[in-house]
Design an enzyme around this catalytic site. Structure first.
Site, mmCIF file in Angstrom:
data_model
loop_
_atom_site.group_PDB
_atom_site.id
_atom_site.type_symbol
_atom_site.label_atom_id
_atom_site.label_comp_id
_atom_site.label_asym_id
_atom_site.label_seq_id
_atom_site.Cartn_x
_atom_site.Cartn_y
_atom_site.Cartn_z
ATOM 1 N N GLN A 13 -5.288 7.505 -5.877
ATOM 2 C CA GLN A 13 -6.962 7.831 -5.578
ATOM 3 C C GLN A 13 -7.044 8.572 -6.882
ATOM 4 O OE1 GLN A 13 -10.226 8.598 -6.241
ATOM 5 N NE2 GLN A 13 -9.516 10.393 -5.091
ATOM 6 N N SER A 14 -7.296 8.015 -8.116
ATOM 7 C CA SER A 14 -7.177 8.569 -9.303
ATOM 8 C C SER A 14 -8.498 9.262 -9.872
ATOM 9 C CB SER A 14 -6.685 7.743 -10.531
ATOM 10 O OG SER A 14 -7.927 6.796 -10.699
ATOM 11 N N GLU A 53 -3.995 16.823 -15.410
ATOM 12 C CA GLU A 53 -4.588 17.425 -14.375
ATOM 13 C C GLU A 53 -3.920 18.727 -13.654
ATOM 14 O OE1 GLU A 53 -8.083 17.715 -13.103
ATOM 15 O OE2 GLU A 53 -8.435 17.118 -14.908
ATOM 16 N N LEU A 101 1.665 3.730 -10.865
ATOM 17 C CA LEU A 101 0.555 4.195 -11.452
ATOM 18 C C LEU A 101 -0.498 4.397 -10.261
ATOM 19 C CD1 LEU A 101 2.236 3.075 -13.806
ATOM 20 C CD2 LEU A 101 0.033 2.935 -14.970
ATOM 21 N N ARG A 116 -11.195 0.830 -19.035
ATOM 22 C CA ARG A 116 -11.219 2.296 -17.903
ATOM 23 C C ARG A 116 -12.256 1.907 -16.821
ATOM 24 N NH1 ARG A 116 -9.291 6.727 -15.959
ATOM 25 N NH2 ARG A 116 -9.602 8.684 -17.489
ATOM 26 N N TYR A 126 -6.916 11.824 2.245
ATOM 27 C CA TYR A 126 -6.401 10.684 1.818
ATOM 28 C C TYR A 126 -5.813 10.539 0.437
ATOM 29 C CZ TYR A 126 -6.970 5.819 -0.195
ATOM 30 O OH TYR A 126 -6.666 4.582 -1.018
ATOM 31 N N TYR A 186 -6.671 16.345 -6.186
ATOM 32 C CA TYR A 186 -5.951 15.219 -6.902
ATOM 33 C C TYR A 186 -4.862 15.978 -7.620
ATOM 34 C CZ TYR A 186 -4.754 12.045 -10.939
ATOM 35 O OH TYR A 186 -4.197 11.550 -11.868
ATOM 36 N N HIS A 220 -6.320 8.968 -20.827
ATOM 37 C CA HIS A 220 -5.928 7.642 -21.792
ATOM 38 C C HIS A 220 -7.059 6.513 -21.262
ATOM 39 C CE1 HIS A 220 -2.927 8.297 -18.328
ATOM 40 N NE2 HIS A 220 -3.128 6.577 -18.328
ATOM 41 N N SER A 260 0.174 13.887 -14.521
ATOM 42 C CA SER A 260 -1.082 13.952 -15.290
ATOM 43 C C SER A 260 -1.295 15.202 -15.558
ATOM 44 C CB SER A 260 -2.094 13.859 -13.898
ATOM 45 O OG SER A 260 -3.434 14.431 -14.305
ATOM 46 N N ASP A 272 0.784 -1.218 0.045
ATOM 47 C CA ASP A 272 -0.131 0.162 -0.159
ATOM 48 C C ASP A 272 0.869 1.213 -0.008
ATOM 49 O OD1 ASP A 272 -3.109 0.514 1.217
ATOM 50 O OD2 ASP A 272 -1.943 2.029 0.944
ATOM 51 N N LEU A 273 0.861 2.228 -0.974
ATOM 52 C CA LEU A 273 1.192 3.444 -0.635
ATOM 53 C C LEU A 273 1.313 4.215 0.327
ATOM 54 C CD1 LEU A 273 0.517 4.589 -4.453
ATOM 55 C CD2 LEU A 273 2.813 3.842 -3.636
HETATM 56 O O1 G4F Z 1 -13.307 11.056 -17.128
HETATM 57 P P1 G4F Z 1 -13.117 11.939 -16.239
HETATM 58 O O2 G4F Z 1 -13.716 11.954 -14.382
HETATM 59 O O3 G4F Z 1 -11.653 12.237 -15.948
HETATM 60 P P2 G4F Z 1 -10.683 13.859 -15.832
HETATM 61 O O4 G4F Z 1 -11.159 14.306 -14.391
HETATM 62 O O5 G4F Z 1 -10.434 14.245 -16.685
HETATM 63 O O6 G4F Z 1 -9.596 12.926 -14.939
HETATM 64 C C1 G4F Z 1 -8.751 11.763 -15.645
HETATM 65 O O7 G4F Z 1 -7.798 11.990 -16.383
HETATM 66 C C2 G4F Z 1 -6.943 12.722 -15.816
HETATM 67 C C3 G4F Z 1 -5.563 13.185 -16.955
HETATM 68 O O8 G4F Z 1 -5.726 14.437 -17.365
HETATM 69 C C4 G4F Z 1 -6.111 11.736 -14.691
HETATM 70 F F1 G4F Z 1 -5.052 12.372 -14.164
HETATM 71 C C5 G4F Z 1 -7.328 11.224 -13.943
HETATM 72 O O9 G4F Z 1 -6.800 10.581 -12.840
HETATM 73 C C6 G4F Z 1 -8.301 10.480 -14.535
HETATM 74 O O10 G4F Z 1 -7.946 9.445 -15.092
HETATM 75 O O11 G4F Z 1 -13.774 13.490 -16.398
HETATM 76 C C7 G4F Z 1 -13.477 14.040 -17.579
HETATM 77 C C8 G4F Z 1 -14.613 15.041 -17.821
HETATM 78 C C9 G4F Z 1 -14.525 16.196 -16.650
HETATM 79 O O12 G4F Z 1 -14.600 17.444 -17.167
HETATM 80 C C10 G4F Z 1 -15.922 16.023 -15.870
HETATM 81 O O13 G4F Z 1 -16.419 17.005 -15.342
HETATM 82 O O14 G4F Z 1 -15.684 14.750 -17.984
HETATM 83 C C11 G4F Z 1 -16.752 15.640 -17.252
HETATM 84 N N1 G4F Z 1 -18.075 14.715 -16.730
HETATM 85 C C12 G4F Z 1 -19.187 15.128 -17.211
HETATM 86 N N2 G4F Z 1 -19.925 14.090 -16.591
HETATM 87 C C13 G4F Z 1 -17.892 13.645 -16.018
HETATM 88 C C14 G4F Z 1 -19.310 13.161 -15.922
HETATM 89 N N3 G4F Z 1 -16.978 12.948 -15.390
HETATM 90 C C15 G4F Z 1 -17.362 11.706 -14.667
HETATM 91 N N4 G4F Z 1 -16.345 11.172 -13.979
HETATM 92 N N5 G4F Z 1 -18.415 11.508 -14.556
HETATM 93 C C16 G4F Z 1 -19.657 12.193 -14.932
HETATM 94 O O15 G4F Z 1 -20.883 11.790 -14.782
#
Ligand code: G4F
Length: 284
Positions: A51-52, A95, A48, A152, A63, A117, A147, A93, A26-27
């Site tokens: 809490q992503s 982000e 990798l 996913r 956390y 995050y 990605h 990331s 565990d990290l």
């Molecule tokens: O799929 P998401 O949750 O990904 P997000 O926030 O871009 O983060 C992912 O990519 C990062 C790399 O840039 C990683 F570091 C991170 O760990 C993760 O893998 O959301 C993408 C977009 C956001 O703008 C969010 O507000 O989709 C929008 N969204 C709209 N409806 C939603 C939803 N996101 C989620 N999760 N669920 C929804 O219902």
């Protein structure tokens, strides 16, 4: 390294079961990280672990920081104490760019993270550079834009859409509830990106690299592509809810991967359309 859980969640690596050995860790537990480093003496470590989920990081900020930020430090320190020859990959990331200072984003773009995050990833990024500069660890940051793949996690937006669409096609449900449809992301195929991560670790000298496609699409465009592929209109199957919005949003991400192309010979192979279709086909 896997965390102990009372339910099994390893279906995504089941096909590799005979080729890999899993160990518990565990990290959040530096004693086990040190012990694993000493007993395994790995040539390469890929961090990798996280809490992503960005939205969840607002609910669990402490956390998230412990695992994403301090967890990276714990791993690096285990390497420093055990074997400075071990190479270290940090999953940085996009982000970190958050409220973006420029378009497209490169390795030199300043960070402005918008979530616990993202802030934690900035710490992970800089502590990785610090161990490279201070102790000479071969430590690289892969600044990966979003990605995706059929593996996913189910509550990230792309998979939530393709899983929901599969259920709609089977008549199991009517609609999908989403948050912000205007956010734009640079979505690539996870397999391409992991090849890029491996390439970073085979260079003569450690460095930091952006992996991206150079294209950006809104969540709505993802919906149009996915529903259009199966001949449905997304508007009749998608609702939006306030509870899925984030306290601070990242509006636009698009990466410039020129450095990875020239120094690693890396290019993304799968297009946005191919990626959406691959995920829809897997979930239908
Ligand atoms: O799929 P998401 O949750 O990904 P997000 O926030 O871009 O983060 C992912 O990519 C990062 C790399 O840039 C990683 F570091 C991170 O760990 C993760 O893998 O959301 C993408 C977009 C956001 O703008 C969010 O507000 O989709 C929008 N969204 C709209 N409806 C939603 C939803 N996101 C989620 N999760 N669920 C929804 O219902």
């Amino acid at each position: 390294m896997v965390r102990r859980s009372s339910t099994f969640n390893r279906s995504r690596i089941d096909h590799l079961r005979n080729d890999i050995e899993l160990v518990y860790g565990d990290l959040g537990d530096s004693s086990v990280l040190n012990q694993l480093m000493r007993s395994i003496r790995p040539d390469e470590v890929y961090n990798l672990g996280a809490q992503s989920h960005v939205r969840v990081s607002f609910d669990m900020p402490e956390y998230t920081a412990d695992v994403v930020a301090v967890g990276t430090l714990r791993l690096l320190d285990a390497i420093r104490e055990t074997d400075l020859r071990c190479r270290f990959y940090q999953a940085s990331s996009s982000e970190m760019f958050g409220k973006v200072a420029e378009v497209p984003q490169t390795e030199e773009t300043p960070f402005h993270p918008r979530s616990p995050y993202g802030v934690s990833k900035v710490f992970g990024h800089w502590i990785t550079r610090n161990y490279r500069e201070a102790y000479g660890v071969y430590a690289v940051n892969g600044i990966l834009f979003n990605h995706e793949s059929p593996r996913r996690g189910e509550n990230f937006v792309t998979r939530k859409i393709t899983l929901g669409l599969g259920a709609i096609l089977r008549g199991e449900r009517e609609s999908i509830e989403l948050g912000n449809l205007d956010a734009k992301r640079d979505w690539g195929y996870a397999r391409d990106y992991m090849e890029g991560a491996w390439r970073m670790m085979q260079q003569e000298r450690p460095d930091d690299y952006v992996l991206a496609t150079g294209e950006t699409h809104s969540v709505q465009e993802f919906l149009e592509e996915a529903f259009g592929y199966v001949g449905l209109d997304w508007r009749t199957h998608v609702t939006t809810g306030e509870r899925l919005l984030r306290p601070a949003e990242v509006d636009l991400l698009v990466g410039d991967y020129s450095k990875a192309r020239s120094e690693l010979g890396w290019e993304p192979k799968v297009t946005f359309r191919e990626l959406v279709r691959m995920m829809v086909d897997a979930d239908r």
